[in-house]
Design an enzyme around this catalytic site. Sequence first.
Site, PDB file in Angstrom:
ATOM      1  N   ALA A 175      66.481  46.194  91.056  1.00 56.62           N
ATOM      2  CA  ALA A 175      65.403  46.653  91.925  1.00 56.62           C
ATOM      3  C   ALA A 175      64.185  47.226  91.216  1.00 56.62           C
ATOM      4  O   ALA A 175      63.061  47.084  91.699  1.00 56.62           O
ATOM      5  CB  ALA A 175      65.947  47.687  92.904  1.00 56.62           C
ATOM      6  N   GLY A 188      60.611  48.490  91.971  1.00 52.85           N
ATOM      7  CA  GLY A 188      60.766  48.724  93.390  1.00 52.85           C
ATOM      8  C   GLY A 188      59.825  48.022  94.339  1.00 52.85           C
ATOM      9  O   GLY A 188      59.890  48.271  95.540  1.00 52.85           O
ATOM     10  N   GLY A 189      58.955  47.148  93.865  1.00 52.58           N
ATOM     11  CA  GLY A 189      58.013  46.493  94.764  1.00 52.58           C
ATOM     12  C   GLY A 189      58.702  45.715  95.872  1.00 52.58           C
ATOM     13  O   GLY A 189      58.290  45.775  97.041  1.00 52.58           O
ATOM     14  N   LYS A 190      59.760  45.001  95.528  1.00 51.92           N
ATOM     15  CA  LYS A 190      60.468  44.201  96.531  1.00 51.92           C
ATOM     16  C   LYS A 190      61.294  45.086  97.455  1.00 51.92           C
ATOM     17  O   LYS A 190      61.445  44.794  98.646  1.00 51.92           O
ATOM     18  CB  LYS A 190      61.317  43.142  95.831  1.00 51.92           C
ATOM     19  CG  LYS A 190      60.460  42.119  95.086  1.00 51.92           C
ATOM     20  CD  LYS A 190      61.288  41.156  94.264  1.00 51.92           C
ATOM     21  CE  LYS A 190      60.368  40.184  93.512  1.00 51.92           C
ATOM     22  NZ  LYS A 190      59.463  40.871  92.566  1.00 51.92           N
ATOM     23  N   ASP A 242      70.111  49.143  90.400  1.00 48.75           N
ATOM     24  CA  ASP A 242      69.610  48.887  89.048  1.00 48.75           C
ATOM     25  C   ASP A 242      70.500  49.630  88.055  1.00 48.75           C
ATOM     26  O   ASP A 242      71.066  50.686  88.381  1.00 48.75           O
ATOM     27  CB  ASP A 242      68.157  49.345  88.888  1.00 48.75           C
ATOM     28  CG  ASP A 242      67.458  48.634  87.744  1.00 48.75           C
ATOM     29  OD1 ASP A 242      66.764  47.629  88.012  1.00 48.75           O
ATOM     30  OD2 ASP A 242      67.605  49.069  86.589  1.00 48.75           O
ATOM     31  N   ASP A 294      75.856  48.827  87.117  1.00 49.53           N
ATOM     32  CA  ASP A 294      75.744  47.507  86.508  1.00 49.53           C
ATOM     33  C   ASP A 294      75.883  46.463  87.606  1.00 49.53           C
ATOM     34  O   ASP A 294      76.904  46.419  88.314  1.00 49.53           O
ATOM     35  CB  ASP A 294      76.853  47.340  85.464  1.00 49.53           C
ATOM     36  CG  ASP A 294      76.784  46.013  84.730  1.00 49.53           C
ATOM     37  OD1 ASP A 294      76.036  45.121  85.172  1.00 49.53           O
ATOM     38  OD2 ASP A 294      77.499  45.862  83.721  1.00 49.53           O
ATOM     39  N   ASP A 327      65.836  39.417  91.447  1.00 48.40           N
ATOM     40  CA  ASP A 327      64.697  39.258  90.533  1.00 48.40           C
ATOM     41  C   ASP A 327      65.279  39.514  89.153  1.00 48.40           C
ATOM     42  O   ASP A 327      65.298  40.640  88.654  1.00 48.40           O
ATOM     43  CB  ASP A 327      63.598  40.255  90.882  1.00 48.40           C
ATOM     44  CG  ASP A 327      62.328  40.016  90.093  1.00 48.40           C
ATOM     45  OD1 ASP A 327      62.351  39.213  89.134  1.00 48.40           O
ATOM     46  OD2 ASP A 327      61.298  40.654  90.395  1.00 48.40           O
ATOM     47  N   CYS A 353      60.014  36.309  86.731  1.00 48.34           N
ATOM     48  CA  CYS A 353      58.594  36.304  86.357  1.00 48.34           C
ATOM     49  C   CYS A 353      58.448  35.646  84.984  1.00 48.34           C
ATOM     50  O   CYS A 353      57.895  36.215  84.056  1.00 48.34           O
ATOM     51  CB  CYS A 353      58.018  37.718  86.367  1.00 48.34           C
ATOM     52  SG  CYS A 353      58.908  38.917  85.359  1.00 48.34           S
TER      53      CYS A 353
END
Length: 420
Positions: A238, A241-243, A258, A284, A299, A352
């Site tokens: 995460a 945290g944008g998503k 996370d 984990d 992500d 990304c």
Amino acid sequence: MAATARAGALWLLGQVLAEGRLLSELTGTAQHLRLDPAERARAQRLALETLRGLEKADRVVKPYLRKMPPLAVRNVLRLATVELCQGGDAHGVVNEAVAHVRRGKRTAAYGGMVNAVLRKVALEGPAKWAELRVPHLPKWLRQPLAEAWGGATVAAMEAVHFAGAPLDLTVKSDAREWAARLGGALLPTGSVRLTAPGQVSALPGFERGDWWVQDAAAALPVRGLGEVAGLSVLDMCAAPGGKTLQLAAGGADVTALDISEGRLARVHENLARTGLSAAVVTADALAFAGGPFDAVVLDAPCSATGTIRRHPDLPLVQRGEAIGGLIELQAALLDHALTLLKPGGRLLYCTCSLLPDEGECQIEAALARHEGLRVMPGAFDLPGVAPDWRSDDGGLRLRPDYWAERGGMDGFYMACLTRG
């Protein structure tokens, strides 16, 4: 300790070029620069501009050097050269550069040389700068990208990287109104883009949490899930945290997971600022046994090569050796994420990265490993998504050279998967 923005920028350059640290790792330690927020923001901007122009700066300065000075002195020359070649005030730039060198015990002897070189750069540098090519990506990255996308495309990406990145915002509501209020542009996909934002925390709406910083490309994956209100969703990796914020704003019951407690501190801060809620779990991801969930957003940790327009330090610090391990981790996370879904649930996989091995190839391999797994091809039929962004497998492939006239976007790959 730094007393000016330029001194702060030099400290940041030293951390990247001497210590091999990423600027993103220095967010907390940047407080030690002893600068107010506005000057810290300027120090960051100067460091980023210098890292983008490093190759050009070295080429401009080289003819004036008899021998290569120590790295600390080279960084002073680089910073000053970038400023001078981009229209900085010669008197202030040169004087501060010389004063900085003379203050250091190990660099004081180079004060006269720095003064002489920069006086020449002030006169001749801008014309030389304009003639030099756009800096190339390092060979370890440029070669595989050229194989994947072609040399002309890589050159277009490099041009966008060198131009730098505007600031994109995801807003809770009424993006058009916020674009007008902040003097920005409303992008076709719904993000708000600012070209000269200044200090982010001083912008209207920041303290009230009306928006958060998120590149337009990074804002698209979650939109591929459609309506999420009332759904249980795991944001598997995460931070920052944008998503998670997007999902929470959409009314989902979000679990933000996370492995890094330090990185999750940013998630807590962003949730508190925006007034949104999520269950935040430090664990984990490969050992996590929660759920089952209606949807999982993965992500995945990756090379982050799609973010170089915002993080020009990345190709200078990384050398590509870790990519093989990241590819193995991505596959393991993807396999585990499927076990956390309810029957008929959806897995949103994204990275990304500009490297197909971390995107398209991962999906191809996952489909071969898991019987009945398929890509949902209509997931990204979204406003503003151009037809040529779609990948052959039904996912979405974004590149920095898309929207080049608007300032580009991050490189991203995304696909929405389900069974049956």
